[in-house]
Design a protein around this motif. Structure first.
Motif, PDB file in Angstrom:
ATOM      1  N   ALA A 347       0.826  -1.204   0.000  1.00  0.00           N
ATOM      2  CA  ALA A 347       0.000   0.000   0.000  1.00  0.00           C
ATOM      3  C   ALA A 347       0.863   1.259   0.000  1.00  0.00           C
ATOM      4  CB  ALA A 347      -0.923  -0.002   1.207  1.00  0.00           C
ATOM      5  N   GLU A 348       0.379   2.281  -0.675  1.00  0.00           N
ATOM      6  CA  GLU A 348       1.076   3.562  -0.708  1.00  0.00           C
ATOM      7  C   GLU A 348       0.870   4.316   0.606  1.00  0.00           C
ATOM      8  OE1 GLU A 348       0.821   5.446  -4.872  1.00  0.00           O
ATOM      9  OE2 GLU A 348      -0.887   4.053  -4.825  1.00  0.00           O
ATOM     10  N   ASN A 415      -4.114  -0.597  -1.628  1.00  0.00           N
ATOM     11  CA  ASN A 415      -4.449   0.709  -1.043  1.00  0.00           C
ATOM     12  C   ASN A 415      -5.796   0.652  -0.328  1.00  0.00           C
ATOM     13  OD1 ASN A 415      -2.093   1.759  -2.107  1.00  0.00           O
ATOM     14  ND2 ASN A 415      -3.079   2.657  -3.897  1.00  0.00           N
ATOM     15  N   ALA A 416      -6.788  -0.008  -0.956  1.00  0.00           N
ATOM     16  CA  ALA A 416      -8.115  -0.112  -0.358  1.00  0.00           C
ATOM     17  C   ALA A 416      -8.083  -0.960   0.914  1.00  0.00           C
ATOM     18  CB  ALA A 416      -9.091  -0.703  -1.365  1.00  0.00           C
ATOM     19  N   VAL A 417      -7.285  -2.030   0.896  1.00  0.00           N
ATOM     20  CA  VAL A 417      -7.163  -2.879   2.083  1.00  0.00           C
ATOM     21  C   VAL A 417      -6.555  -2.093   3.248  1.00  0.00           C
ATOM     22  CG1 VAL A 417      -5.921  -4.859   3.056  1.00  0.00           C
ATOM     23  CG2 VAL A 417      -7.089  -5.078   0.851  1.00  0.00           C
ATOM     24  N   ALA A 422      -7.328   0.072   8.692  1.00  0.00           N
ATOM     25  CA  ALA A 422      -7.260   1.206   9.621  1.00  0.00           C
ATOM     26  C   ALA A 422      -8.514   1.317  10.476  1.00  0.00           C
ATOM     27  CB  ALA A 422      -7.045   2.498   8.834  1.00  0.00           C
ATOM     28  N   LEU A 423      -9.650   0.796   9.954  1.00  0.00           N
ATOM     29  CA  LEU A 423     -10.921   0.927  10.679  1.00  0.00           C
ATOM     30  C   LEU A 423     -11.479  -0.420  11.147  1.00  0.00           C
ATOM     31  CD1 LEU A 423     -12.620   3.520   8.293  1.00  0.00           C
ATOM     32  CD2 LEU A 423     -11.574   3.974  10.519  1.00  0.00           C
ATOM     33  N   GLY A 424     -10.675  -1.487  10.989  1.00  0.00           N
ATOM     34  CA  GLY A 424     -11.119  -2.805  11.448  1.00  0.00           C
ATOM     35  C   GLY A 424     -12.121  -3.478  10.529  1.00  0.00           C
ATOM     36  N   ALA A 428     -12.594  -9.076   3.376  1.00  0.00           N
ATOM     37  CA  ALA A 428     -13.638  -9.621   2.504  1.00  0.00           C
ATOM     38  C   ALA A 428     -14.603  -8.547   2.035  1.00  0.00           C
ATOM     39  CB  ALA A 428     -14.410 -10.723   3.238  1.00  0.00           C
ATOM     40  N   LYS A 429     -14.618  -7.409   2.714  1.00  0.00           N
ATOM     41  CA  LYS A 429     -15.516  -6.315   2.335  1.00  0.00           C
ATOM     42  C   LYS A 429     -14.824  -5.294   1.436  1.00  0.00           C
ATOM     43  CE  LYS A 429     -18.745  -6.726   6.164  1.00  0.00           C
ATOM     44  NZ  LYS A 429     -19.930  -6.949   5.298  1.00  0.00           N
ATOM     45  N   VAL A 430     -13.633  -5.606   0.958  1.00  0.00           N
ATOM     46  CA  VAL A 430     -12.924  -4.764  -0.013  1.00  0.00           C
ATOM     47  C   VAL A 430     -13.191  -5.334  -1.394  1.00  0.00           C
ATOM     48  CG1 VAL A 430     -10.674  -3.952  -0.797  1.00  0.00           C
ATOM     49  CG2 VAL A 430     -11.142  -4.152   1.646  1.00  0.00           C
ATOM     50  N   ARG A 431     -13.744  -4.509  -2.286  1.00  0.00           N
ATOM     51  CA  ARG A 431     -14.190  -5.036  -3.580  1.00  0.00           C
ATOM     52  C   ARG A 431     -13.820  -4.114  -4.733  1.00  0.00           C
ATOM     53  NH1 ARG A 431     -20.259  -6.591  -1.402  1.00  0.00           N
ATOM     54  NH2 ARG A 431     -19.530  -7.893   0.325  1.00  0.00           N
TER      55      ARG A 431
END
Length: 486
Positions: A347-348, A415-417, A422-424, A428-431
């Protein structure tokens, strides 16, 4: 089935084409729900969701003969039976969930050819079929549940009778004799007449069983009886080993392709065969039937509404692929981030990532939590994502997700992960999403408070009270009990 048929000599190919010509299709969806297909598990598999619809159409003379209502031949059909079949991503368990036909639900705008039907919030769910066909029924379910539905399958009165006859009858059970006849207080009735105990119903009697409501006491109990019928049919097919008996398989194929109408994605013998291969290994003790608990509608005592807390829990379990039965492990996303064995990209820097936060807490029909997007954007800024910003545009949905552009590839996902971690929020909810231009966090109806995500507590078999309706024998309302003589 395609292998068996095409493997025969001479007329095999012609028969295969004959079966294909039997199948009637239609568009999968009748409108826009905004619901996306679930994220694949580690093996690349996703749950399978199929909407099963029973139509009361009288357009055909056979249906009029079976269901009466000659004056309804020109009326648009209603979807008096609606069940969602959910098969887990690992194909080890399955659930069938019914919504009673008279349940008042929000129905979205639907289209049927050139006709557009406006959205409504005061109509029963069985009217969806008349407001845009089976595709509208599917879109309505997606809007209500937040669950992507892969296909629909629809059957009418004559189709039910034909299928029951083809399998040689379906076992059902009543605790006392039953005669669902007109009474002084209640007109109508299906005409069902059975002695106490187990009977294998077929022909018109099978249809009467599925249509009986008064003798079972309510639409909730009618759904229970319909589930008993489906369990009986599946169990009988498994005992007969129908999938390996060429003669029976061809008979079933002929009857089923004439009886069923399916969404276009299933409109071929091969696709239906592939589907049956995915379903045949689900064991009977891993098949759970349930009906969404309901309460009387305040505006009409003859209509009902879903009990929101119970329905939300059931939809959440299905979205997260958590088994309705207690014979297996929950397969849904766990709380907290999911570690990847070998990250494909790093991640950036958080401070360089623009994140749009949208408020989706209204879900499918509730009220949005005011200022929720702004609060979560602030929480992200505190974690180093200083370019996080809330948008005033709301995206109502039941579950929280982090979306990133499909074109972003491994780097976009990494990056999305990092935003999710960061927020727990579970990985699996990254799409990936083809329409998203940058990282977008949609705060769903499952996250109304707090700056750290906590997945709703759910475990396998933890259905709300009154939802699990599997039974071995049906109770009969006293007025309709039959002594077996008169």
């Amino acid at each position: 089935m395609s292998v068996l048929i095409l493997g025969t000599a001479g007329a095999g190919y012609l028969y295969y084409e004959h079966l294909n010509s039997n199948i009637r299709g239609g568009s999968r969806a009748g409108g826009e729900s905004g619901v996306k297909k679930a994220t694949p598990n580690a093996l690349g598999d996703t749950p399978l969701n199929i909407l099963l619809i029973g139509s009361d159409s009288r357009a055909d003379a056979k249906n009029v003969a079976l269901g009466g209502g000659k004056d309804l031949r020109d009326s648009k059909p209603l979807a008096d039976v609606q069940m969602l079949l959910h098969v887990s991503a690992d194909r080890q368990n399955a659930s069938i969930v019914s919504i009673p036909r008279d349940t008042i639900v929000p129905i979205p705008e639907c289209k049927d050819g050139t006709t557009t039907y406006p959205a409504t919030t005061s109509s029963p769910i069985n009217e969806t079929l008349a407001r845009g066909g089976p595709g509208c029924t599917l879109t309505t379910w997606e809007k209500i549940t937040g669950i992507y539905i892969d296909h629909w399958m629809m059957i009418d009165f004559a189709g039910v009778v034909a299928m029951a006859d083809e399998v040689g009858g379906v076992p059902v059970c009543v605790k006392t004799g039953v005669h669902d006849k007109p009474t002084r207080m209640v007109k109508g009735g299906s005409g069902l007449k059975l002695p106490a105990g187990t009977t294998e119903v077929q022909g018109k009697q099978a249809l009467q069983w599925l249509r009986t409501r008064h003798a079972f006491g309510s639409d909730q109990n009618r759904a229970k009886a319909q589930h008993m019928y489906l369990n009986g049919m599946v169990g009988k097919l498994q005992k007969q080993d129908a999938w390996s008996d060429t003669g029976q398989l061809m008979g079933l194929a002929e009857t089923a392709t004439k009886a069923l109408q399916v969404s276009d994605e299933l409109k071929s013998v091969k696709k239906l065969f592939d589907l049956s291969m995915q379903l045949k290994n689900v064991k009977m003790n891993r098949l759970t039937t349930a009906t969404v608990p309901t309460a009387e509608w305040s505006q009409n005592r003859n209509k009902v509404v879903m009990i929101e807390s119970a329905a939300d829990k059931m939809w959440s379990m299905l979205r997260d692929d958590i088994a309705f039965d207690k014979n297996g492990k929950a397969t849904g996303p766990k709380t907290g981030p999911t570690a990847s064995a070998k990250p494909k990209a790093v991640a950036e820097d958080p401070g360089s990532l623009a994140v749009t936060v949208s408020n989706g807490t209204a879900g499918t029909g509730g009220a949005a939590v005011e200022g929720r997007a702004k609060d979560i954007a602030g929480a992200l800024a505190g974690k180093g994502f200083t370019l996080a910003a809330a948008t005033t545009e709301q995206q109502p949905r039941e579950d929280t997700v982090v979306l990133y552009p499909k074109s972003g590839g491994d780097q976009g996902k990494a990056n999305a992960v990092s935003v999710a971690k960061a927020l727990g929020i579970p990985e699996a909810k990254v799409r990936a999403d083809a329409k998203t231009e940058g990282i977008t966090l949609v705060v769903g109806a499952d996250w109304h408070e707090g700056s750290r995500y906590k997945a709703p507590a759910a475990k396998a078999g933890d259905l709300p009270e009154g939802a699990d309706d599997k039974t071995t024998c049906m109770d009969i309302y006293s007025v309709y009990r039959w002594d077996g003589k008169s």
